[in-house]
Design a protein around this motif. Structure first.
Motif, short mmCIF file in Angstrom:
data_model
loop_
_atom_site.label_atom_id
_atom_site.label_comp_id
_atom_site.label_asym_id
_atom_site.label_seq_id
_atom_site.Cartn_x
_atom_site.Cartn_y
_atom_site.Cartn_z
N LYS A 90 -28.26 -22.09 -35.75
CA LYS A 90 -28.92 -23.40 -35.67
C LYS A 90 -30.43 -23.25 -35.86
CE LYS A 90 -27.02 -25.67 -32.40
NZ LYS A 90 -26.64 -26.12 -31.06
N PRO A 143 -31.61 -27.11 -21.11
CA PRO A 143 -30.41 -27.68 -20.48
C PRO A 143 -29.21 -27.65 -21.43
CG PRO A 143 -32.24 -29.26 -20.47
CD PRO A 143 -32.64 -28.14 -21.37
N ASP A 144 -28.05 -27.63 -20.85
CA ASP A 144 -26.80 -27.76 -21.61
C ASP A 144 -25.82 -28.45 -20.66
OD1 ASP A 144 -25.55 -26.70 -24.30
OD2 ASP A 144 -24.03 -26.34 -22.80
N MET A 145 -24.55 -28.35 -20.97
CA MET A 145 -23.54 -29.01 -20.16
C MET A 145 -23.70 -28.65 -18.66
SD MET A 145 -19.50 -28.36 -20.38
CE MET A 145 -19.30 -28.52 -22.12
N GLY A 146 -23.75 -29.66 -17.81
CA GLY A 146 -23.81 -29.44 -16.37
C GLY A 146 -25.19 -29.10 -15.82
N THR A 190 -31.25 -34.65 -28.31
CA THR A 190 -30.02 -34.24 -29.00
C THR A 190 -29.27 -35.48 -29.50
OG1 THR A 190 -29.97 -32.32 -27.57
CG2 THR A 190 -28.00 -32.74 -28.86
N GLY A 227 -17.28 -37.96 -24.09
CA GLY A 227 -18.35 -37.43 -23.24
C GLY A 227 -19.53 -38.37 -23.19
N GLY A 229 -22.25 -37.86 -21.32
CA GLY A 229 -23.31 -37.11 -20.64
C GLY A 229 -24.61 -37.28 -21.39
N ASN A 230 -25.47 -36.30 -21.32
CA ASN A 230 -26.78 -36.41 -21.97
C ASN A 230 -26.65 -36.72 -23.45
OD1 ASN A 230 -28.95 -35.23 -23.68
ND2 ASN A 230 -29.98 -35.12 -21.72
N VAL A 231 -25.89 -35.92 -24.17
CA VAL A 231 -25.82 -36.06 -25.62
C VAL A 231 -25.05 -37.33 -26.01
CG1 VAL A 231 -25.07 -34.97 -27.76
CG2 VAL A 231 -25.95 -33.56 -25.88
N ILE A 251 -14.50 -41.63 -24.17
CA ILE A 251 -13.55 -40.77 -23.47
C ILE A 251 -14.32 -39.96 -22.44
CG2 ILE A 251 -11.81 -38.95 -23.75
CD1 ILE A 251 -11.96 -39.65 -26.85
N GLU A 252 -13.87 -39.98 -21.21
CA GLU A 252 -14.46 -39.13 -20.18
C GLU A 252 -13.36 -38.28 -19.54
OE1 GLU A 252 -16.84 -37.82 -18.29
OE2 GLU A 252 -18.42 -38.32 -19.70
N ARG A 253 -13.74 -37.49 -18.53
CA ARG A 253 -12.76 -36.58 -17.91
C ARG A 253 -11.54 -37.31 -17.36
NH1 ARG A 253 -15.56 -31.60 -16.36
NH2 ARG A 253 -17.78 -31.96 -16.49
N MET A 306 -17.29 -31.05 -25.12
CA MET A 306 -17.02 -29.62 -24.98
C MET A 306 -16.37 -29.05 -26.25
SD MET A 306 -13.74 -29.95 -22.47
CE MET A 306 -13.43 -28.19 -22.51
N ASN A 353 -26.17 -31.30 -33.69
CA ASN A 353 -26.80 -31.33 -32.36
C ASN A 353 -28.08 -30.52 -32.30
OD1 ASN A 353 -26.16 -28.60 -31.69
ND2 ASN A 353 -24.12 -29.21 -31.02
N GLY A 356 -31.88 -31.15 -30.10
CA GLY A 356 -32.31 -30.64 -28.81
C GLY A 356 -33.23 -29.45 -28.95
P1 NAD Z 1 -23.41 -33.12 -19.95
O1 NAD Z 1 -22.92 -32.28 -18.85
O2 NAD Z 1 -24.65 -33.93 -19.76
O3 NAD Z 1 -22.28 -34.14 -20.44
C1 NAD Z 1 -20.98 -33.75 -20.76
C2 NAD Z 1 -20.09 -34.97 -20.53
O4 NAD Z 1 -18.79 -34.70 -21.02
C3 NAD Z 1 -19.97 -35.33 -19.06
O5 NAD Z 1 -20.12 -36.72 -18.90
C4 NAD Z 1 -18.56 -34.86 -18.71
O6 NAD Z 1 -17.97 -35.62 -17.66
C5 NAD Z 1 -17.85 -35.07 -20.04
N1 NAD Z 1 -16.67 -34.21 -20.18
C6 NAD Z 1 -16.52 -32.92 -19.84
N2 NAD Z 1 -15.30 -32.48 -20.16
C7 NAD Z 1 -14.65 -33.52 -20.72
C8 NAD Z 1 -13.37 -33.71 -21.25
N3 NAD Z 1 -12.47 -32.73 -21.25
N4 NAD Z 1 -13.05 -34.92 -21.77
C9 NAD Z 1 -13.94 -35.92 -21.76
N5 NAD Z 1 -15.18 -35.81 -21.27
C10 NAD Z 1 -15.53 -34.62 -20.74
O7 NAD Z 1 -23.55 -32.14 -21.21
P2 NAD Z 1 -24.41 -32.35 -22.52
O8 NAD Z 1 -25.72 -31.71 -22.32
O9 NAD Z 1 -24.31 -33.77 -22.94
O10 NAD Z 1 -23.60 -31.42 -23.53
C11 NAD Z 1 -22.43 -31.87 -24.18
C12 NAD Z 1 -22.17 -30.97 -25.39
O11 NAD Z 1 -23.33 -30.98 -26.25
C13 NAD Z 1 -21.92 -29.49 -25.08
O12 NAD Z 1 -21.03 -28.97 -26.02
C14 NAD Z 1 -23.29 -28.86 -25.28
O13 NAD Z 1 -23.22 -27.48 -25.56
C15 NAD Z 1 -23.78 -29.65 -26.47
N6 NAD Z 1 -25.24 -29.67 -26.65
C16 NAD Z 1 -26.08 -30.13 -25.69
C17 NAD Z 1 -27.45 -30.15 -25.91
C18 NAD Z 1 -28.42 -30.73 -24.91
O14 NAD Z 1 -29.60 -30.87 -25.25
N7 NAD Z 1 -28.01 -31.11 -23.72
C19 NAD Z 1 -27.96 -29.65 -27.11
C20 NAD Z 1 -27.08 -29.19 -28.10
C21 NAD Z 1 -25.71 -29.20 -27.85
#
Ligand code: NAD
Length: 468
Positions: A90, A143-146, A190, A227, A229-231, A251-253, A306, A353, A356
């Motif tokens: 990347k 930052p990344d997931m979680g 991102t 998802g 989350g942030n992205v 779609i969420e968990r 994910m 992505n 970020g």
């Molecule tokens: P995050 O933790 O903020 O959000 C992830 C979201 O996905 C959460 O709301 C979670 O509840 C949901 N989730 C998890 N497992 C799930 C499932 N099985 N089904 C449905 N929803 C599910 O994480 P993020 O930072 O948004 O990252 C998400 C993805 O983006 C990851 O693959 C990460 O590597 C990638 N990414 C993130 C960034 C960044 O700047 N944060 C940059 C590049 C890539």
């Protein structure tokens, strides 16, 4: 057996076979340089809990190595090394002066209180610092997931405590809050980059037509996002608010919520933050079978949660014409082939992505220069613009239009510069990927191959330059 790491390596091997690299160099680029594993104890809730963390450094052809830290209960070394490799490709694809790295802590952050997470994070940071896996010149997480800006701030603060004489200490991590030497626009970066990537695709009619779209406008396009989350949240917000897309499913968990007229993303985000899931949201219909919604009929599918969610088992049933990989590694190697055979176009993770890390780069530079972007020029530009407006008024005898004043007179703010820099990086990179995809003499097989080719060639050039 296939794995996330094997998927990334297969993508790499696929592309490298057609490149003319010196003997042995492909293997040097492909392998992960080093992975540090740490197991440390933290006294919490009356007993000692042991945590496992990793920091993989895939490549240091440029320093520092850059890449996020995730907190996940299913993290393992294979996943961290795959993610570190993606970071190398990347950063090289964007032309950033970084090698690739990634870290993870095996933990479910929702099971711990804020003050407990702080203790655990500071302890993890101590291990990384002690072993040379955290500093502005060697290894810079984000930052990344979680994890989020608070996690990054704890890491930066721990670094400052252990290395108080390092004037560049704050650049040891990016994605910090604004009050903690962060940068405007990093949190949204991102998702904003995902929006720019989709815009660039639709603004290139020859590419849009490969997915069966007539190109141009995004207005009214239906989008399914996995998802929030942030992205996922930022991508959904910008695409719906600014481009007029209809987010027809999130779609969420705990399942999926659908609304063919388009979901209210702000209201849904508030609901998810309050309840922990999409269940019970009144603005759409709920179904506990979340993953099935990846197969919903839509224009654009954005997996933003994910890895490996599109696999052999569901690739044949995906109904979107465009898949935008906002998450890292959401499509397995075999599923990628299947989708391609079915004419589905994929905007690959290492490009989709990349926003970020692009804005993380701006933050790192800001921290190293110790001056906010635009500080020296802002008033100077404003004065120049006022002089120009007055001159126009004198020359034409007409007043400068009131409605244009705000945009014309206001100097550049940090957020304007960040968005402009990100926009430029995403669009110019897309133009290059598209050029390779449409090259009449030697077309890349798809956008992913184009992205890997660009990136591997740049890494090879860096090695050649130092005589390897
Ligand atoms: P995050 O933790 O903020 O959000 C992830 C979201 O996905 C959460 O709301 C979670 O509840 C949901 N989730 C998890 N497992 C799930 C499932 N099985 N089904 C449905 N929803 C599910 O994480 P993020 O930072 O948004 O990252 C998400 C993805 O983006 C990851 O693959 C990460 O590597 C990638 N990414 C993130 C960034 C960044 O700047 N944060 C940059 C590049 C890539």
């Amino acid at each position: 057996m296939s794995s996330f790491l094997k998927d990334v390596e297969s993508q790499f091997d696929n592309v490298v076979a057609s490149l003319d690299l010196p003997e042995g160099l492909a293997e040097k680029i492909r392998v992960c340089n080093a992975t540090y594993v740490t197991r440390f104890g933290v006294r919490l809730r009356g007993k000692i809990h042991t945590f496992t963390g990793w920091r993989a450094v895939h490549s240091t052809h440029q320093n520092p190595a850059k890449g996020g830290i995730r907190y996940s209960s299913i993290a393992d070394q294979d996943e961290v090394e795959a993610l570190a490799a993606l970071m190398t490709y990347k950063c090289a694809m964007l032309g950033l002066p970084f090698g690739g790295s990634k870290g993870a802590l095996k933990i479910d952050p929702s099971k711990w209180e804020e003050n407990e997470l702080e203790k655990i994070t500071r302890r993890f940071a101590q291990e990384l610092i002690r072993h040379g896996f955290l500093s502005s010149g060697m290894n810079v997480p984000a930052p990344d997931m979680g994890t989020n800006e608070q996690t990054m701030m704890w890491i930066a603060d721990e670094y400052r405590r252990l290395k108080p004489d390092d004037i560049n200490g704050m650049a040891c991590v990016t994605g910090k809050p604004l009050g903690g030497n962060g940068i405007e626009g990093r949190t949204e970066a991102t998702g904003r980059g995902v929006q720019f990537a989709i815009q660039a695709f639709f603004e290139t009619p020859s590419d849009a037509s490969k997915a069966g779209f007539s190109g141009g406008d995004l207005h009214g396009r239906s989008v399914v996002i996995q998802g929030l989350g942030n992205v996922g949240y930022h991508a959904a917000k910008f695409l719906s608010k600014e481009d007029g897309c209809l987010i027809t499913a999130v779609i969420e968990r705990d399942g999926v919520v659908r609304n063919t007229a388009g979901l209210d993303i702000e209201a849904l985000k508030t609901h998810v933050a309050a309840t922990g899931g999409v269940h019970g949201f009144e603005g759409g219909s709920y179904d506990p079978e979340g993953a099935r919604a990846l197969e919903d009929n839509c224009d654009i599918l954005i997996p933003a949660a994910m890895e490996r969610v599109i696999h052999c088992g569901n690739a044949g049933a995906i109904n979107a014409r465009l898949v935008v990989e906002a998450a890292n590694g959401p499509t397995t190697y075999e599923a990628d082939q299947k989708l391609r055979e079915r004419g589905v176009v994929i905007i690959p993770d290492i490009y989709a992505n990349a926003g970020g890390v692009a804005v993380s780069y701006f933050e790192w530079v800001k921290n190293l220069t110790h001056i906010p972007f635009g500080l020296m020029e802002r008033r100077y530009d404003e004065k120049g613009h006022r002089t120009l407006a007055r001159s126009l008024e004198m020359m034409t005898g007409q007043a400068f239009p009131k409605e244009a004043e705000a945009a014309f007179f206001q100097g550049r703010r940090e957020i304007d510069l960040v968005r402009s820099g990100l926009d430029d990086m995403m669009r110019s990179t897309y133009a290059e990927l598209s050029r390779r995809w449409n090259d009449p003499d030697d077309p890349a097989r798809d956008l992913r191959s184009a992205a890997y080719t660009l990136s591997i060639n740049r890494i090879a050039e860096a090695y050649k330059a130092i005589g390897i």
